[in-house]
Design a protein around this motif. Structure first.
Motif, PDB file in Angstrom:
ATOM      1  N   GLY A   1       0.818  -1.204   0.000  1.00 13.01           N
ATOM      2  CA  GLY A   1       0.000   0.000   0.000  1.00 13.01           C
ATOM      3  C   GLY A   1       0.849   1.250   0.000  1.00 13.01           C
ATOM      4  O   GLY A   1       2.073   1.197   0.159  1.00 13.01           O
TER       5      GLY A   1
ATOM      6  N   TRP B   1      -9.283 -10.190  -1.991  1.00 11.07           N
ATOM      7  CA  TRP B   1      -8.950  -8.863  -1.462  1.00 11.07           C
ATOM      8  C   TRP B   1     -10.249  -8.144  -1.133  1.00 11.07           C
ATOM      9  O   TRP B   1     -11.165  -8.105  -1.951  1.00 11.07           O
ATOM     10  CB  TRP B   1      -8.151  -8.063  -2.469  1.00 11.07           C
ATOM     11  CG  TRP B   1      -6.759  -8.547  -2.663  1.00 11.07           C
ATOM     12  CD1 TRP B   1      -6.308  -9.419  -3.626  1.00 11.07           C
ATOM     13  CD2 TRP B   1      -5.610  -8.199  -1.885  1.00 11.07           C
ATOM     14  NE1 TRP B   1      -4.956  -9.621  -3.484  1.00 11.07           N
ATOM     15  CE2 TRP B   1      -4.503  -8.884  -2.425  1.00 11.07           C
ATOM     16  CE3 TRP B   1      -5.398  -7.369  -0.785  1.00 11.07           C
ATOM     17  CZ2 TRP B   1      -3.213  -8.763  -1.908  1.00 11.07           C
ATOM     18  CZ3 TRP B   1      -4.124  -7.245  -0.262  1.00 11.07           C
ATOM     19  CH2 TRP B   1      -3.040  -7.945  -0.825  1.00 11.07           C
TER      20      TRP B   1
ATOM     21  N   ARG C   1     -11.701  -4.379   0.842  1.00 14.02           N
ATOM     22  CA  ARG C   1     -11.279  -3.049   1.242  1.00 14.02           C
ATOM     23  C   ARG C   1     -12.359  -2.408   2.110  1.00 14.02           C
ATOM     24  O   ARG C   1     -13.531  -2.750   2.026  1.00 14.02           O
ATOM     25  CB  ARG C   1     -10.982  -2.161   0.033  1.00 14.02           C
ATOM     26  CG  ARG C   1     -12.189  -1.817  -0.839  1.00 14.02           C
ATOM     27  CD  ARG C   1     -11.733  -1.068  -2.082  1.00 14.02           C
ATOM     28  NE  ARG C   1     -12.857  -0.751  -2.964  1.00 14.02           N
ATOM     29  CZ  ARG C   1     -12.716  -0.236  -4.181  1.00 14.02           C
ATOM     30  NH1 ARG C   1     -11.500   0.014  -4.668  1.00 14.02           N
ATOM     31  NH2 ARG C   1     -13.779   0.030  -4.911  1.00 14.02           N
TER      32      ARG C   1
ATOM     33  N   ARG D   1     -16.945  -3.091   4.857  1.00 16.41           N
ATOM     34  CA  ARG D   1     -15.936  -3.818   4.102  1.00 16.41           C
ATOM     35  C   ARG D   1     -16.578  -4.430   2.867  1.00 16.41           C
ATOM     36  O   ARG D   1     -17.664  -5.000   2.930  1.00 16.41           O
ATOM     37  CB  ARG D   1     -15.317  -4.899   4.979  1.00 16.41           C
ATOM     38  CG  ARG D   1     -14.111  -5.577   4.389  1.00 16.41           C
ATOM     39  CD  ARG D   1     -13.429  -6.473   5.399  1.00 16.41           C
ATOM     40  NE  ARG D   1     -12.931  -5.713   6.547  1.00 16.41           N
ATOM     41  CZ  ARG D   1     -12.123  -6.206   7.481  1.00 16.41           C
ATOM     42  NH1 ARG D   1     -11.725  -7.475   7.403  1.00 16.41           N
ATOM     43  NH2 ARG D   1     -11.718  -5.462   8.497  1.00 16.41           N
TER      44      ARG D   1
ATOM     45  N   ASP E   1     -10.919   4.695  -4.687  1.00 17.05           N
ATOM     46  CA  ASP E   1     -10.260   3.439  -4.337  1.00 17.05           C
ATOM     47  C   ASP E   1      -9.533   3.533  -2.994  1.00 17.05           C
ATOM     48  O   ASP E   1      -9.019   2.525  -2.500  1.00 17.05           O
ATOM     49  CB  ASP E   1      -9.249   3.044  -5.420  1.00 17.05           C
ATOM     50  CG  ASP E   1      -9.906   2.711  -6.750  1.00 17.05           C
ATOM     51  OD1 ASP E   1      -9.354   3.135  -7.788  1.00 17.05           O
ATOM     52  OD2 ASP E   1     -10.956   2.037  -6.749  1.00 17.05           O
TER      53      ASP E   1
ATOM     54  N   ALA F   1      -8.714   3.251   0.601  1.00 15.12           N
ATOM     55  CA  ALA F   1      -9.251   2.358   1.629  1.00 15.12           C
ATOM     56  C   ALA F   1      -8.106   1.561   2.243  1.00 15.12           C
ATOM     57  O   ALA F   1      -6.978   1.578   1.721  1.00 15.12           O
ATOM     58  CB  ALA F   1     -10.276   1.404   1.038  1.00 15.12           C
TER      59      ALA F   1
ATOM     60  N   TYR G   1      -6.888  -2.071   2.507  1.00 16.24           N
ATOM     61  CA  TYR G   1      -7.093  -3.299   1.748  1.00 16.24           C
ATOM     62  C   TYR G   1      -6.634  -4.493   2.572  1.00 16.24           C
ATOM     63  O   TYR G   1      -5.534  -4.476   3.148  1.00 16.24           O
ATOM     64  CB  TYR G   1      -6.322  -3.235   0.430  1.00 16.24           C
ATOM     65  CG  TYR G   1      -6.978  -2.351  -0.595  1.00 16.24           C
ATOM     66  CD1 TYR G   1      -7.018  -0.974  -0.436  1.00 16.24           C
ATOM     67  CD2 TYR G   1      -7.589  -2.895  -1.728  1.00 16.24           C
ATOM     68  CE1 TYR G   1      -7.642  -0.154  -1.365  1.00 16.24           C
ATOM     69  CE2 TYR G   1      -8.202  -2.085  -2.667  1.00 16.24           C
ATOM     70  CZ  TYR G   1      -8.235  -0.725  -2.477  1.00 16.24           C
ATOM     71  OH  TYR G   1      -8.853   0.081  -3.409  1.00 16.24           O
TER      72      TYR G   1
ATOM     73  N   GLY H   1      -4.096  -5.810   6.810  1.00 17.62           N
ATOM     74  CA  GLY H   1      -4.543  -4.627   6.087  1.00 17.62           C
ATOM     75  C   GLY H   1      -3.394  -3.730   5.688  1.00 17.62           C
ATOM     76  O   GLY H   1      -2.401  -3.586   6.404  1.00 17.62           O
TER      77      GLY H   1
END
Length: 123
Positions: free
Chosen positions: A8, A35, A37, A44, A88, A90, A92, A116
């Motif tokens: 990330g 996956w 997020r 979630r 997008d 978040a 993950y 995460g």
């Protein structure tokens, strides 16, 4: 199965990131992986996944932009994310389903979760 997610970071809109999830255990090749997020204040949601058979699935909002893959030799699942958008953003999570449930898009099907990794997409 223990899962460790990485990859990330902060990226500008339109950029790319590649997430990786390293799994421990000898049964990696026989489990479904996915996956998920979770954005602040939201539930979630599933992003993408790959079954033990190699077949993949995606949520509609990432189709054509994200690609999920797995390497059963290295016990790793990847999520290649291209054309990233601010929405997008978040945390993950990677997840493993040792029971190979039919409901692959449901978080309740997954019995192992990684810690995460945060993805932030700036506009």
């Amino acid at each position: 199965v223990q899962l460790q997610a990485s990859g990330g970071g902060l990226v500008q809109a339109g950029g790319s990131l590649r997430l990786s999830c390293l799994a421990s255990g000898r049964t990696f090749s026989s489990v479904n992986m996915a996956w998920f997020r979770q954005a602040p204040g939201k539930e979630r949601e599933v992003v993408a996944g790959i079954r033990w058979s190699g077949s993949t699935f995606y949520t509609d909002s990432v189709k054509g932009r994200f690609t999920v893959s797995r390497d059963n030799v290295k016990n790793t699942v990847h999520l290649q994310m291209n054309s990233l958008k601010p929405e997008d953003t978040a945390v993950y999570f990677c997840a493993a389903d040792s029971r190979r449930s039919v409901a692959v898009r449901s978080a309740t099907s997954y019995d192992f979760w990684g810690q995460g990794t945060l993805v932030t997409v700036s506009s």
